[in-house]
Design an enzyme around this catalytic site. Structure first.
Site, short mmCIF file in Angstrom:
data_model
loop_
_atom_site.label_atom_id
_atom_site.label_comp_id
_atom_site.label_asym_id
_atom_site.label_seq_id
_atom_site.Cartn_x
_atom_site.Cartn_y
_atom_site.Cartn_z
N ARG A 23 2.81 -9.25 -0.14
CA ARG A 23 3.08 -8.11 -1.02
C ARG A 23 3.88 -7.01 -0.32
O ARG A 23 4.35 -6.08 -0.97
CB ARG A 23 1.77 -7.55 -1.60
CG ARG A 23 0.79 -7.04 -0.58
CD ARG A 23 -0.59 -6.83 -1.18
NE ARG A 23 -0.84 -5.47 -1.59
CZ ARG A 23 -2.05 -4.93 -1.68
NH1 ARG A 23 -3.14 -5.65 -1.43
NH2 ARG A 23 -2.22 -3.69 -2.04
N CYS A 72 -9.24 -3.72 -10.85
CA CYS A 72 -8.76 -2.53 -10.14
C CYS A 72 -7.41 -2.75 -9.47
O CYS A 72 -6.93 -1.90 -8.75
CB CYS A 72 -9.80 -2.07 -9.11
SG CYS A 72 -9.98 -3.21 -7.74
N HIS A 131 0.81 -1.21 0.00
CA HIS A 131 0.00 0.00 0.00
C HIS A 131 0.85 1.26 0.00
O HIS A 131 0.46 2.28 -0.54
CB HIS A 131 -1.01 -0.02 1.15
CG HIS A 131 -2.16 -0.91 0.84
ND1 HIS A 131 -2.30 -2.15 1.39
CD2 HIS A 131 -3.19 -0.77 -0.03
CE1 HIS A 131 -3.37 -2.74 0.88
NE2 HIS A 131 -3.94 -1.92 0.03
N GLU A 175 -10.37 -11.26 -5.00
CA GLU A 175 -8.96 -11.10 -4.62
C GLU A 175 -8.47 -12.23 -3.72
O GLU A 175 -7.33 -12.23 -3.28
CB GLU A 175 -8.72 -9.73 -3.97
CG GLU A 175 -9.59 -9.41 -2.79
CD GLU A 175 -9.35 -8.00 -2.22
OE1 GLU A 175 -8.34 -7.38 -2.55
OE2 GLU A 175 -10.21 -7.54 -1.44
N ASN A 184 -3.71 -7.22 -6.69
CA ASN A 184 -2.66 -7.03 -5.66
C ASN A 184 -2.76 -8.13 -4.61
O ASN A 184 -1.77 -8.74 -4.23
CB ASN A 184 -2.80 -5.67 -4.97
CG ASN A 184 -2.88 -4.53 -5.96
OD1 ASN A 184 -2.52 -4.70 -7.11
ND2 ASN A 184 -3.37 -3.38 -5.52
N ASP A 185 -3.97 -8.35 -4.15
CA ASP A 185 -4.15 -9.41 -3.16
C ASP A 185 -4.28 -10.78 -3.81
O ASP A 185 -3.84 -11.78 -3.23
CB ASP A 185 -5.37 -9.12 -2.28
CG ASP A 185 -5.03 -8.13 -1.19
OD1 ASP A 185 -3.99 -8.33 -0.53
OD2 ASP A 185 -5.76 -7.14 -1.02
N ARG A 211 -10.70 3.72 -1.85
CA ARG A 211 -10.27 2.94 -0.67
C ARG A 211 -10.65 3.74 0.58
O ARG A 211 -9.94 4.67 0.97
CB ARG A 211 -8.76 2.73 -0.70
CG ARG A 211 -8.26 1.79 -1.78
CD ARG A 211 -6.76 1.58 -1.61
NE ARG A 211 -6.24 0.51 -2.43
CZ ARG A 211 -5.68 0.69 -3.64
NH1 ARG A 211 -5.55 1.88 -4.13
NH2 ARG A 211 -5.23 -0.34 -4.31
N ARG A 230 -15.56 1.39 -1.88
CA ARG A 230 -15.29 0.09 -1.28
C ARG A 230 -15.40 0.21 0.24
O ARG A 230 -14.89 1.16 0.83
CB ARG A 230 -13.89 -0.39 -1.66
CG ARG A 230 -13.60 -1.78 -1.14
CD ARG A 230 -12.24 -2.28 -1.55
NE ARG A 230 -11.17 -1.60 -0.85
CZ ARG A 230 -9.88 -1.83 -1.07
NH1 ARG A 230 -9.51 -2.68 -2.00
NH2 ARG A 230 -8.95 -1.20 -0.39
#
Ligand code: PEP
Ligand code: MG
Length: 593
Positions: free
Chosen positions: A474, A511, A198, A440, A463-464, A305, A341
């Site tokens: 990550r 996304c 992040h 994810e 990403n996840d 987010r 989200r």
């Protein structure tokens, strides 16, 4: 590995965000509640630094004594603990040793205190005796108190930095990043941090070059040393020599020219060479970012987010606070869509005031929707705010980290409850907000067909998905080289999600950061993805690329390339096919060391 070239030191890390900058190092460290600076002292500064330390201890101790006095002495054990703390302020191990470190190592009091208290804590923690382990905690508390007086006394409030320096840190969380106001600095480098962590996402959205995973940068670099941060190649150069400086100044000019070129084209439509329209939206963390999203040519917000609103406070935000934020965002983006989200807290976005429990494996812990379902009041408050904002724009509701069908059912029950409460309270809300889930977690991919029947859209969070499917943290630079979006397993999973969405006639958007790299786009287009949401700063570069892709031709090439089940081969084919239109590595995030 470090390379030594004529006095300059090159350290390879991983790219956090692209771009290059040159500036002076400003070393900080996160300690307890504060962020502290490290600097060396000249001989003449040592006595006054020791006085500054002593004075901070005295003031912290006096303040502590006042607390004890204000308490009823006949109460339970609390005053005993406080009395014990009273003795620790002048404890030999903490007090005398800190003074000794200032004297011998000629470093500032904050850094000396941090060094000493860490050592003591570690020592106690390694002892089997539970009593002594508790003492480690006592020392931490006392040293935190002294630290806050030191920092106050020395005025090193990091949020005040406006020197346009390069921040050097051991580790910063996304919450620290928002406190620091990274936009004020030139660039930053960190010992920790991994691919698509992040912190790298925040750096990218602020367009600040950054290099992560440098392992020991914060120990090697001295304050005020000249640094070159090459965010694109994922490396830093400490004390560059003249030739290197010259070379990088030229690269900065090249980079700026390319950026200017991109921004001139950012408002052109996102259509392929054969005129297929594509939808490029922005991922944002703060409402203010809508401005740069629009400047970069985004057609709406594909991912808001919301957790960043919860990271800065020492309490939960109220329904009204949330509603006003979401309403503002919906209005600013309208008529373009905004996908809000729900809270994705924990994992690497922790607020100890909200959830003080430390988990051994936070990314596998009570994160995102799991946290919300365990704290239904928190969830309900947020859902009510989103539903209310729904009447002020084109709002979608997205639930993160869904891993089972049951979770979707439970979420829907709480949404129903939120609507019932709003109706009872006579508050207006939208009854038709589309509901989506993040894909994810691997179990959501496996169950995508079934899940698609319960929701209006999927949003693939690579990403996840990469983190959980390939078992790669990550946030961990040591495994960053394995974090590969074009891994055949990942492509197969994305295909499964796309097929499920298509067969069930629901929308799909990607996304995750995978969509922000032109190299990954041909295969995503071949998979049929037409909606992408990414860091606003990546939109122009992705748009420029897709405007040069002929989808029919791309389909034929990808159809064959994918057969190899080999990401290396796939990359080769993409590079060869698009060699004239892929941006040079200078403009991308890519270096992994
Ligand atoms: C993702 O996981 O791909 C995603 C977009 O969400 P985040 O980066 O906030 O975890
Ligand atoms: Mg995610």
């Amino acid at each position: 590995m470090d390379q030594y070239v004529s006095g300059e030191t090159i350290i390879q890390g991983i790219s956090g965000s692209p771009g290059i900058c040159i500036g002076k190092a400003y070393i900080v460290e996160r300690e307890g509640v504060n962020i502290i600076e490290r600097y060396h002292l000249s001989d003449s500064m040592v006595p006054s630094e020791i006085d500054r330390f002593k004075s901070a201890v005295t003031r912290a101790k006096n303040a502590h004594a006042e607390i004890i006095e204000s308490l009823d002495k006949n109460m339970d054990q609390t005053p005993n603990i406080l009395e014990a703390h009273m003795l620790l302020f002048k404890d030999k191990m903490l007090y005398d040793r800190s003074i000794e470190v200032i004297e011998k190592e000629k470093i500032n009091a904050e850094w000396a205190l941090r060094k000493v208290s860490r050592k003591i804590k570690l020592m106690f923690q390694q002892m089997d005796d539970p009593y002594l382990q508790v003492r480690a905690n006592d020392i931490a508390q006392v040293s935190d108190k002294i630290m806050s007086y030191l920092i106050g006394a020395h005025d090193t409030d990091i949020s005040e930095i406006n020197k346009r320096v390069i921040l050097v840190a051991h580790n910063l969380s996304p919450a620290d990043a928002s406190q620091i106001q990274l936009e004020r600095i030139k660039g930053f480098v960190m010992d920790k941090g991994g691919k698509d962590s992040h912190i790298s996402i925040v750096a990218k959205s602020l367009q600040i070059p950054s290099v992560l995973g440098l392992e020991k940068a914060s120990r090697v670099i001295q304050n005020d040393e000249i640094l070159i941060v090459d965010g694109s190649a994922g490396k830093i150069i400490i004390n560059p020599d003249e030739n290197t400086l010259y070379e990088y100044e030229a690269k900065i000019l090249q980079f700026e020219a390319y950026q200017a070129d991109l921004s001139r084209e950012s408002h052109l439509p996102a259509v392929s060479l054969d005129n297929v329209p594509l939808n490029l939206m922005a991922n944002i963390e703060l409402v203010e970012e809508i401005v740069s999203a629009k400047d970069n040519g985004a057609k709406g917000v594909g991912l808001f987010r919301t957790e960043f609103l919860y990271l800065d406070l020492q309490r939960y935000p109220t329904e009204e606070e949330l509603f006003l934020t979401y309403k503002e965002l919906a209005e600013l983006a309208a008529p373009d869509p905004v996908t809000i989200r729900t809270l994705d807290i924990n994992g690497d976005k922790v607020n100890p005031h909200i959830d003080p429990v430390e988990e051994a494996n936070p990314v596998l812990g009570l994160r995102a929707v799991r946290f919300c379902l365990e704290n239904p009041d928190v969830f309900l408050t947020q859902l009510k705010a989103i539903l209310r904002a729904g009447i002020f724009g084109n709002v979608n509701l997205l639930i993160p980290m869904i891993s089972s069908l049951e979770e979707i059912i439970q979420v829907k029950e709480i949404i129903k409850k939120a609507k019932d409460e709003l109706s009872r309270e006579n508050k207006e809300y939208s009854d038709s907000i589309p509901l989506g889930i993040m894909i994810e977690v691997p179990s959501a991919v496996i169950m995508a067909h079934e899940m698609a029947k319960h929701v209006d859209f999927f949003s693939i969070g690579t990403n996840d998905l990469i983190q959980y499917s390939l078992a790669i943290d990550r946030g961990n630079w040591r495994v960053a080289h394995l974090y590969n979006p074009l891994n055949p397993a990942i492509l197969k999973m994305i295909k499964m999600a796309c097929d499920a969405a298509k067969q069930n006639h629901i929308d799909l958007v990607m996304c995750g950061e995978m969509a922000a790299e032109p190299m990954n786009i041909p295969v995503l287009l071949w998979l049929g993805i037409r909606n992408f949401s990414m860091n606003a700063s990546s939109i122009p570069v992705v748009k420029k690329f897709v405007r040069n892709v002929d989808l029919r031709q791309n389909e034929k090439i990808m159809e064959q390339a994918i057969q190899f089940n080999d990401s290396g081969k796939l990359i080769e084919i993409i590079q060869e096919t698009y060699k004239d239109v892929l941006p040079s590595s200078l403009y991308l995030k890519g270096g992994t060391g």
